[in-house]
Design an enzyme around this catalytic site. Sequence first.
Site, PDB file in Angstrom:
ATOM      1  CE  LYS A  30      -9.878   5.264  13.956  1.00 25.34           C
ATOM      2  NZ  LYS A  30      -9.685   6.465  12.763  1.00 25.34           N
ATOM      3  NE  ARG A  56      -8.238   9.563   6.036  1.00 22.62           N
ATOM      4  CZ  ARG A  56      -7.484   8.547   5.575  1.00 22.62           C
ATOM      5  NH1 ARG A  56      -6.717   8.902   4.262  1.00 22.62           N
ATOM      6  NH2 ARG A  56      -7.223   7.419   6.151  1.00 22.62           N
ATOM      7  N   GLY A  71       0.984  -1.176  -0.060  1.00 17.84           N
ATOM      8  CA  GLY A  71      -0.081   0.017  -0.010  1.00 17.84           C
ATOM      9  C   GLY A  71       1.066   1.137   0.013  1.00 17.84           C
TER      10      GLY A  71
HETATM   11  P1  NAD Z   1      -5.746   6.370   1.578  1.00 21.76           P
HETATM   12  O1  NAD Z   1      -7.022   6.735   2.274  1.00 21.76           O
HETATM   13  O2  NAD Z   1      -4.789   7.360   1.203  1.00 21.76           O
HETATM   14  O3  NAD Z   1      -6.339   5.722   0.175  1.00 21.76           O
HETATM   15  C1  NAD Z   1      -5.622   5.781  -1.050  1.00 21.76           C
HETATM   16  C2  NAD Z   1      -4.967   4.523  -1.352  1.00 21.76           C
HETATM   17  O4  NAD Z   1      -5.852   3.572  -2.039  1.00 21.76           O
HETATM   18  C3  NAD Z   1      -4.011   4.854  -2.348  1.00 21.76           C
HETATM   19  O5  NAD Z   1      -2.807   4.291  -2.230  1.00 21.76           O
HETATM   20  C4  NAD Z   1      -4.701   4.270  -3.800  1.00 21.76           C
HETATM   21  O6  NAD Z   1      -3.607   3.940  -4.646  1.00 21.76           O
HETATM   22  C5  NAD Z   1      -5.368   3.127  -3.266  1.00 21.76           C
HETATM   23  N1  NAD Z   1      -6.237   2.611  -4.065  1.00 21.76           N
HETATM   24  C6  NAD Z   1      -7.308   3.040  -4.706  1.00 21.76           C
HETATM   25  N2  NAD Z   1      -7.892   2.167  -5.541  1.00 21.76           N
HETATM   26  C7  NAD Z   1      -7.489   0.971  -5.169  1.00 21.76           C
HETATM   27  C8  NAD Z   1      -7.697   0.085  -5.541  1.00 21.76           C
HETATM   28  N3  NAD Z   1      -8.700  -0.656  -6.530  1.00 21.76           N
HETATM   29  N4  NAD Z   1      -6.860  -1.169  -5.121  1.00 21.76           N
HETATM   30  C9  NAD Z   1      -5.879  -1.064  -4.251  1.00 21.76           C
HETATM   31  N5  NAD Z   1      -5.500   0.187  -3.782  1.00 21.76           N
HETATM   32  C10 NAD Z   1      -6.397   1.331  -4.150  1.00 21.76           C
HETATM   33  O7  NAD Z   1      -4.948   5.073   2.297  1.00 21.76           O
HETATM   34  P2  NAD Z   1      -4.243   5.044   3.731  1.00 21.76           P
HETATM   35  O8  NAD Z   1      -4.308   6.409   4.221  1.00 21.76           O
HETATM   36  O9  NAD Z   1      -3.101   4.718   3.404  1.00 21.76           O
HETATM   37  O10 NAD Z   1      -5.109   3.920   4.421  1.00 21.76           O
HETATM   38  C11 NAD Z   1      -5.144   2.609   4.398  1.00 21.76           C
HETATM   39  C12 NAD Z   1      -5.622   2.190   5.665  1.00 21.76           C
HETATM   40  O11 NAD Z   1      -4.919   2.526   6.925  1.00 21.76           O
HETATM   41  C13 NAD Z   1      -7.091   2.495   5.930  1.00 21.76           C
HETATM   42  O12 NAD Z   1      -7.633   1.254   6.439  1.00 21.76           O
HETATM   43  C14 NAD Z   1      -7.011   3.386   6.952  1.00 21.76           C
HETATM   44  O13 NAD Z   1      -8.101   3.639   7.940  1.00 21.76           O
HETATM   45  C15 NAD Z   1      -5.709   3.333   7.813  1.00 21.76           C
HETATM   46  N6  NAD Z   1      -4.958   4.522   8.562  1.00 21.76           N
HETATM   47  C16 NAD Z   1      -4.964   5.336   8.012  1.00 21.76           C
HETATM   48  C17 NAD Z   1      -4.320   6.768   8.752  1.00 21.76           C
HETATM   49  C18 NAD Z   1      -4.545   8.106   7.990  1.00 21.76           C
HETATM   50  O14 NAD Z   1      -4.268   9.006   8.796  1.00 21.76           O
HETATM   51  N7  NAD Z   1      -4.477   7.969   6.801  1.00 21.76           N
HETATM   52  C19 NAD Z   1      -3.934   6.493   9.954  1.00 21.76           C
HETATM   53  C20 NAD Z   1      -4.202   5.221  10.485  1.00 21.76           C
HETATM   54  C21 NAD Z   1      -4.730   4.053  10.009  1.00 21.76           C
HETATM   55  P1  13P Z   2      -9.378   8.886   9.316  1.00 27.29           P
HETATM   56  O1  13P Z   2      -9.331   7.908   8.316  1.00 27.29           O
HETATM   57  O2  13P Z   2     -10.877   9.351   9.887  1.00 27.29           O
HETATM   58  O3  13P Z   2      -8.600   9.955   8.999  1.00 27.29           O
HETATM   59  O4  13P Z   2      -8.572   8.405  10.762  1.00 27.29           O
HETATM   60  C1  13P Z   2      -7.084   8.380  10.741  1.00 27.29           C
HETATM   61  C2  13P Z   2      -6.841   7.608  11.923  1.00 27.29           C
HETATM   62  O5  13P Z   2      -6.847   6.440  11.702  1.00 27.29           O
HETATM   63  C3  13P Z   2      -6.213   8.127  13.130  1.00 27.29           C
HETATM   64  O6  13P Z   2      -5.802   7.238  13.894  1.00 27.29           O
END
Ligand code: NAD
Ligand code: 13P
Length: 408
Positions: free
Chosen positions: A265, A331, A10
Amino acid sequence: SKKHKVTIVGSGNWGTTMAKIVAENVRSHPSLFEETVQMWVYEEEVTIDPKSRHYDPKSPLCQGPQKLSELVNTLHENIKYLPNIALPDNVVGNPSLEDAVQDSSVLVFVIPHQFIGRICDRLKGKIMPYARGISCIKGVDVSDKGIRLFCEAIGHQLGIYCGALSGANIATEIAQGKYSETTVAYDPPPIDSRGPSPTESPRDSQVDLISPSKEPGRRSAKLSALPIDYPPLSHENVKKLFHRPYFHVRMVSDVAGVSLGGALKNVVALAAGFTDGLGWGDNAKAAVMRVGLLEMVKFGRCFFGETAKPETFTEESCGMADVVTSCMGGRNFRCAKMAIERGQSVYEVEQAELNGQKLQGTSTAYEVHSFLKNEGMVDEFPLFTAVYDILEGKAKPEQIPDLIEPRD
Ligand code: NAD
Ligand code: 13P
Ligand code: CA
């Protein structure tokens, strides 16, 4: 002896941040990990904006759309999903999933939860049989058969052990090196602490992978032992992969508690966004957070029994702390708030504002609702149900106080 090769599956906002953290750590622990960290990039075309600091009208990169993986490897930055953050040059963006995981013994899964099932289908048979996983995905896997954690789903689909990392972790802050904590649950069967002895047949070195969820049909999967020439993936060594001076890791064994905190959450954060969007204050938000945390703990107790500990929700970063940070600046919170202010759907705001990043709370609200409905438990979780009803247009955010009032 061998070193662990690490792949980040990812490259979104959090995926790219995890790649940065891990790439810094493998350089701090060169006896344990190979220096190059592969990051799988879901390929797409990206155009460098003329206002970007990377814009140079003479550069070949600025002559129209470019492959994101090539931009990552040339600029050492993910300009679409984690702009203005320099990545260490040992992060290698790889558009081929199969190639990115080749020979890796540690797989870190960080993609929006809706895509992981298809990614695991593609990975089957392509990974090392003794690889170990860590899921950083926030969501739950609901089907007509019931509910699973994503680390379980990944583990069973790929026949590997998979732990979980989750905490109060807004990616951009961590990418900027601002202090935060996280929780890692890593609790493989004892096979990993000894490795197979040279006289053992491969069959002897396999043990049952026990699932923390209640579903009997999903319990049996065989786990291959990590070969003895690798450093053990002890709590100590797993911690070394993630812990940074600005990113403090606490290791626990409660995989279910860690995974459920991060998933549920997101539903609570939508509710906080709804009340903020109405112009209500911090007291309203605190009420939503209080009820939300109680429903999270109850959900763990009802559906994951002994395996999800209430203390994980109240004491670790993956529980209450994640509720707090997500309801302040996540977000899901921000998009839900804008949706009320603008009279749009949360989905419309997500499309307009997130530049391809994905919300996890909206689909989780639907998934949790469909699971609760099957269990006949909808009324037992009034906040989760209120969020679903608001998303569906069946209730108004103004009704939240009455909807979450306990009934006798
Ligand atoms: P993101 O919200 O930035 O999502 C975009 C990603 O999805 C990009 O890499 C894109 O290429 C990919 N994508 C789009 N279409 C796709 C497809 N068909 N197949 C595969 N990939 C595809 O992603 P993120 O922030 O890295 O979140 C990933 C996980 O991590 C989520 O479950 C999220 O809840 C968790 N998370 C996010 C955060 C944060 O602050 N962003 C923090 C903690 C946990
Ligand atoms: P959001 O996907 O709502 O931005 O949350 C990010 C997150 O997991 C913070 O711990
Ligand atoms: Ca505020």
